[in-house]
Design an enzyme around this catalytic site. Structure first.
Site, mmCIF file in Angstrom:
data_model
loop_
_atom_site.group_PDB
_atom_site.id
_atom_site.type_symbol
_atom_site.label_atom_id
_atom_site.label_comp_id
_atom_site.label_asym_id
_atom_site.label_seq_id
_atom_site.Cartn_x
_atom_site.Cartn_y
_atom_site.Cartn_z
ATOM 1 N N THR A 162 -74.523 -52.318 -15.052
ATOM 2 C CA THR A 162 -74.770 -51.304 -16.072
ATOM 3 C C THR A 162 -73.628 -51.122 -17.065
ATOM 4 O O THR A 162 -73.701 -50.260 -17.934
ATOM 5 C CB THR A 162 -75.077 -49.963 -15.396
ATOM 6 O OG1 THR A 162 -74.120 -49.711 -14.361
ATOM 7 C CG2 THR A 162 -76.467 -49.968 -14.783
ATOM 8 N N SER A 164 -70.111 -50.333 -19.142
ATOM 9 C CA SER A 164 -69.192 -49.202 -19.283
ATOM 10 C C SER A 164 -69.430 -48.508 -20.613
ATOM 11 O O SER A 164 -70.129 -49.019 -21.491
ATOM 12 C CB SER A 164 -67.738 -49.681 -19.198
ATOM 13 O OG SER A 164 -67.440 -50.562 -20.274
ATOM 14 N N GLY A 202 -53.879 -48.006 -25.996
ATOM 15 C CA GLY A 202 -54.286 -49.201 -25.276
ATOM 16 C C GLY A 202 -54.706 -50.265 -26.266
ATOM 17 O O GLY A 202 -54.473 -50.155 -27.475
ATOM 18 N N ALA A 203 -55.349 -51.309 -25.766
ATOM 19 C CA ALA A 203 -55.761 -52.411 -26.635
ATOM 20 C C ALA A 203 -56.677 -51.935 -27.754
ATOM 21 O O ALA A 203 -56.477 -52.277 -28.926
ATOM 22 C CB ALA A 203 -56.446 -53.489 -25.800
ATOM 23 N N LEU A 206 -54.698 -49.560 -30.360
ATOM 24 C CA LEU A 206 -53.733 -50.270 -31.207
ATOM 25 C C LEU A 206 -54.427 -51.187 -32.207
ATOM 26 O O LEU A 206 -54.074 -51.213 -33.395
ATOM 27 C CB LEU A 206 -52.774 -51.089 -30.348
ATOM 28 C CG LEU A 206 -51.674 -50.339 -29.596
ATOM 29 C CD1 LEU A 206 -50.797 -51.324 -28.849
ATOM 30 C CD2 LEU A 206 -50.824 -49.500 -30.538
ATOM 31 N N ASP A 339 -68.462 -54.785 -15.739
ATOM 32 C CA ASP A 339 -67.735 -53.529 -15.941
ATOM 33 C C ASP A 339 -68.188 -52.438 -14.982
ATOM 34 O O ASP A 339 -67.451 -51.473 -14.745
ATOM 35 C CB ASP A 339 -67.942 -53.034 -17.382
ATOM 36 C CG ASP A 339 -67.210 -53.896 -18.396
ATOM 37 O OD1 ASP A 339 -66.652 -54.941 -18.004
ATOM 38 O OD2 ASP A 339 -67.202 -53.539 -19.590
ATOM 39 N N HIS A 475 -41.011 -79.455 -33.518
ATOM 40 C CA HIS A 475 -40.208 -78.673 -34.465
ATOM 41 C C HIS A 475 -40.756 -78.853 -35.873
ATOM 42 O O HIS A 475 -41.095 -79.965 -36.281
ATOM 43 C CB HIS A 475 -38.743 -79.153 -34.422
ATOM 44 C CG HIS A 475 -37.873 -78.466 -35.428
ATOM 45 N ND1 HIS A 475 -37.400 -77.180 -35.248
ATOM 46 C CD2 HIS A 475 -37.397 -78.883 -36.633
ATOM 47 C CE1 HIS A 475 -36.660 -76.842 -36.285
ATOM 48 N NE2 HIS A 475 -36.645 -77.860 -37.146
#
Length: 507
Positions: A162, A164, A202-203, A206, A339, A475
């Site tokens: 189900t 989140s 949190g993610a 931000l 979730d 490089h």
């Protein structure tokens, strides 16, 4: 599981009220799947290979959290924001431009592209037989039957997927009214607002805060702790705050006492407000157009009636006695995946758990095994990006058997990073002296998503620090910073108490 409950009721004396009130079953199935997100869809497809008498029940959109309100629309918004940011911040390169942002077009593209991604899921769902799909909110009653619309379904095995939804503090929705946004509603904005508060670092908080800032919205970020992205390495956390503060107005260490909304003078709509104490303990108030509540997500399981299947939940709605190998609850024929089990709320984890549960109900033991990520790995797609791989620093410090060193590199003067004007960042690699292996890493900086993948591969495949340093580093690339940090790990393993220059690569 449900059959056992019904049989127990049927064995009661004929005068029992339980028998007299026993509901009439309208459909019997071998497998019922509740929820049609990533985990549910994978479970349905796998279980359908063996069982024909199967049903999938879904409330809301028949697509995934990632596509509808998560990964994809947020990255679409970030993509637009990055274009605006680069155009607006190229003066140091001698490139001068005036950017005009069309907020309506920005948000329309987010929804259009989201619909494009969703069309692939819709095509897949449309291919499923209609009699195996039920649109409605399911609830499990005291007899273990699934109630949905006008049906009572008896299922031998149940897979709960189900998903989140945003976690919102009590009363905030009522107090903020239409000034409140969540990650489930923010992408429905038809235009960019003038101002916004973002609560949570949190993610989600931000990423969206920075994206809207770069698109010209006046954004203020609030968080109770003086931390961002859940970082547990203090040096990386402080560097992340330093880098992000160049763009974001952040009130970290603040305490929100109240939120609400009030009518504007024009009477057309309300504005939101936040009463808070700043980190110095001074009372302050923020006012603006919207308040985006990004205080995390919680699994959608509490109202399902899962306790009627003898499934116990802890105080955070996480199922007890859950097998992390299969998603099964004890020896019950109940599987909670994605979730919904509040384990690792990530798309690739949900996909694997759904596949496993679908295999389990088919008694396909070989495929019915959740393959959890061998190495913990998380990315926050702000700029600079934030990555955590493997063990965290506190986890390492709590294990007395681990003798570790920290390899370090700053990206403030790293060659390619400076060339590109993205030179703000810090990488810590935690190395084990006894094994010459990488225990974990934490980073804020440019190209962190790629450096994180390389480190995750190294940890998963048990590569030594020497193995890593034996691989080529071209490089000039930002990835040379990884080599510098690995060299610092190697140096400190040999001479742990002498300083070592980790500031820059060879030019």
């Amino acid at each position: 599981m449900t059959l056992n409950i019904l049989e127990n009721d049927m064995n009661k004396p004929s005068g029992s009220s339980a028998v007299n009130t026993l509901p009439k079953v309208t459909r019997k199935v071998s497998v019922a799947i509740i929820g049609a997100g990533t985990a549910g869809q994978n479970a349905f497809q796998q279980a359908s290979k063996i069982h024909d008498d199967i049903v999938i029940i879904n409330d809301g959109f028949w697509t995934t959290t990632c596509i509808a309100v998560g990964c994809m629309p947020s990255k679409l918004l970030i993509a637009a924001a990055d274009r605006a940011h680069e155009a607006n911040n190229s003066a140091e390169f001698g490139i001068h431009a005036t950017v005009q942002i069309d907020g309506k077009q920005v948000m329309q593209r987010v929804r259009d592209e989201r619909s494009h991604f969703a069309s692939y899921i819709k095509k897949q769902v449309d291919s499923w037989p209609d009699h195996k799909k039920i649109a409605g909110r399911a609830r499990i009653n005291e007899q273990g039957l699934i109630e949905v619309n006008n049906e009572l379904i008896e299922a031998s095995k149940i897979i709960v997927a189900t998903g989140s939804s945003p976690s919102i503090p009590d009363s905030w929705a009522d107090k903020l009214g239409d000034t409140m946004l969540t990650s489930d509603s923010v992408f429905e904005l038809t235009d960019l607002p003038k101002s916004m508060a973002v609560i949570g670092t949190g993610a989600i908080g931000l990423e969206l805060a920075q994206a809207f800032t770069r698109l010209g919205v006046e954004v203020t970020v609030f968080n109770r702790a003086k931390r961002v992205a859940g970082l547990k390495d203090d040096d990386i956390n402080n560097k992340a705050i330093d880098c992000l503060s160049h763009e974001l107005t952040m009130h970290l260490g603040s305490t929100i006492n109240d939120v609400g909304s009030q009518a504007n003078a024009d009477g057309k709509r309300s504005s939101g407000f936040i009463d808070y104490e700043d980190s110095a303990g001074e009372s302050q108030q923020w006012q603006g157009e919207y308040v985006l509540v990004a205080t995390g997500r919680r699994n959608n399981i509490k109202q399902l009636g899962i306790e009627n299947l003898e499934v116990e939940l802890d105080d955070k709605n996480r199922p007890k006695n859950l097998s992390k190998k299969t998603g099964q609850i004890g020896d019950l024929e109940v599987y909670i995946v994605g979730d919904a089990n509040a384990n690792l709320p990530l798309l690739h984890v949900a996909s694997d758990e759904g596949y496993s549960a679908g295999s389990m109900v088919c008694e396909n033991e070989k495929a019915a095994y959740i393959r959890p990520p061998a190495t913990p790995f998380s990315i926050v797609f702000c700029s600079p990006q934030i990555v955590n791989v493997g063990m965290s620093l506190p986890e390492i410090q709590q294990d007395p058997s681990l003798e570790y060193v920290i390899g370090r590199v700053s990206f403030d003067n790293q060659g390619r990073s400076r060339v590109m004007g993205v030179n703000c960042g810090l990488l810590h690699i935690y190395g084990c002296k006894k094994t010459d292996r990488i225990l974990g890493a934490s980073m804020v900086g440019p190209d962190a998503e790629y450096i994180g993948h390389i480190l995750a591969t190294a940890i998963t495949n048990d590569l030594s620090v020497k193995d890593m340093l034996d691989t080529p580093f071209y490089h000039p690339t930002i990835l040379e910073g990884l080599r510098t940090a690995l060299r610092d790990v190697q140096y400190k393993m040999e001479i742990p108490y002498q300083s070592h220059d980790t500031q820059q690569d060879s030019f």
